[in-house]
Scaffold this motif. Structure first.
Motif, mmCIF file in Angstrom:
data_model
loop_
_atom_site.group_PDB
_atom_site.id
_atom_site.type_symbol
_atom_site.label_atom_id
_atom_site.label_comp_id
_atom_site.label_asym_id
_atom_site.label_seq_id
_atom_site.Cartn_x
_atom_site.Cartn_y
_atom_site.Cartn_z
ATOM 1 N N UNK A 8 0.868 -1.173 0.000
ATOM 2 C CA UNK A 8 0.000 0.000 0.000
ATOM 3 C C UNK A 8 0.910 1.229 0.000
ATOM 4 N N UNK A 9 0.727 2.075 -1.009
ATOM 5 C CA UNK A 9 1.569 3.265 -1.150
ATOM 6 C C UNK A 9 0.669 4.494 -1.218
ATOM 7 N N UNK A 10 0.959 5.460 -0.369
ATOM 8 C CA UNK A 10 0.214 6.728 -0.396
ATOM 9 C C UNK A 10 1.054 7.735 -1.169
ATOM 10 N N UNK A 11 0.409 8.440 -2.110
ATOM 11 C CA UNK A 11 1.112 9.435 -2.927
ATOM 12 C C UNK A 11 0.406 10.783 -2.834
ATOM 13 N N UNK A 12 1.109 11.831 -3.247
ATOM 14 C CA UNK A 12 0.550 13.186 -3.198
ATOM 15 C C UNK A 12 -0.195 13.551 -4.479
ATOM 16 N N UNK A 107 -7.766 10.144 -2.197
ATOM 17 C CA UNK A 107 -7.841 10.593 -0.802
ATOM 18 C C UNK A 107 -8.425 12.003 -0.852
ATOM 19 N N UNK A 108 -9.457 12.229 -0.081
ATOM 20 C CA UNK A 108 -10.019 13.580 -0.021
ATOM 21 C C UNK A 108 -10.001 14.074 1.424
ATOM 22 N N UNK A 109 -9.688 15.346 1.545
ATOM 23 C CA UNK A 109 -9.719 16.000 2.854
ATOM 24 C C UNK A 109 -10.531 17.265 2.692
ATOM 25 N N UNK A 144 8.789 2.478 -7.870
ATOM 26 C CA UNK A 144 8.146 3.011 -9.074
ATOM 27 C C UNK A 144 7.004 3.945 -8.719
ATOM 28 N N UNK A 145 6.150 3.558 -7.770
ATOM 29 C CA UNK A 145 5.023 4.411 -7.389
ATOM 30 C C UNK A 145 5.511 5.734 -6.790
#
Length: 155
Positions: A8-12, A107-109, A144-145
């Motif tokens: 699981x990778x979180x990106x901007x 992802x929403x904030x 890579x991600x």
């Protein structure tokens, strides 16, 4: 024996931008990751839909593999999910079944786009007990991600 590895990778980067880049990886990845890909070409299908077969030629120095052919099994742009099986190349001698699925979730904030999460899953069956787990593939996917996110934020 079936095995599963998850990442699981979180990106901007916004989910839509990341998803578009992943779906355009045939053209994009050899340009932005020349140390990894010599070329990626579509050999059957339109390059994106179910049944498409792509030939990935890896750059010199990439461990274990020189090429892989992958077949798209699932392609859902609405749900931002794609799945493919490796059907030819060195990996098929190590793993009798090798399938990767990835999904991009926004992802929403406070109602605003705040990046995305990539859920990446690798399912495989080792050809024998001597075959190592494909940890290097998971590490490469993770890198890579992150590198793709960095590229997208600049471009």
């Amino acid at each position: 024996m079936a095995s599963k590895v998850e990442l699981v990778v979180e990106v901007k980067s916004p989910a839509e931008k990341l998803w578009t880049a992943l779906r355009d990886s045939t053209e994009l990845f050899p340009k932005i990751f020349p140390e990894q890909y010599k070329s990626i070409e579509t050999v059957e299908g339109d390059g994106k839909s179910v049944g498409t077969v792509r030939l990935l030629k890896y750059a010199e120095g990439v461990p274990l593999v020189t090429f892989a052919k992958e077949k798209v099994e699932v392609a859902d742009d609405e749900k931002k999910v794609v799945s493919y099986s490796v059907v030819d190349g060195e990996l098929v001698s190590f793993y009798t079944n090798f399938r990767v699925t990835l999904q991009v979730t926004p992802i929403t904030k406070d109602g605003a786009d705040a990046g995305a999460v990539v859920n990446w899953t690798m399912n495989f069956d080792k050809a024998s007990e001597q075959v190592p787990d494909p940890d290097v593939i998971k590490e490469t996917a993770d890198k890579t991600f992150h590198d793709l996110d960095e590229y997208l934020l600049k471009n």
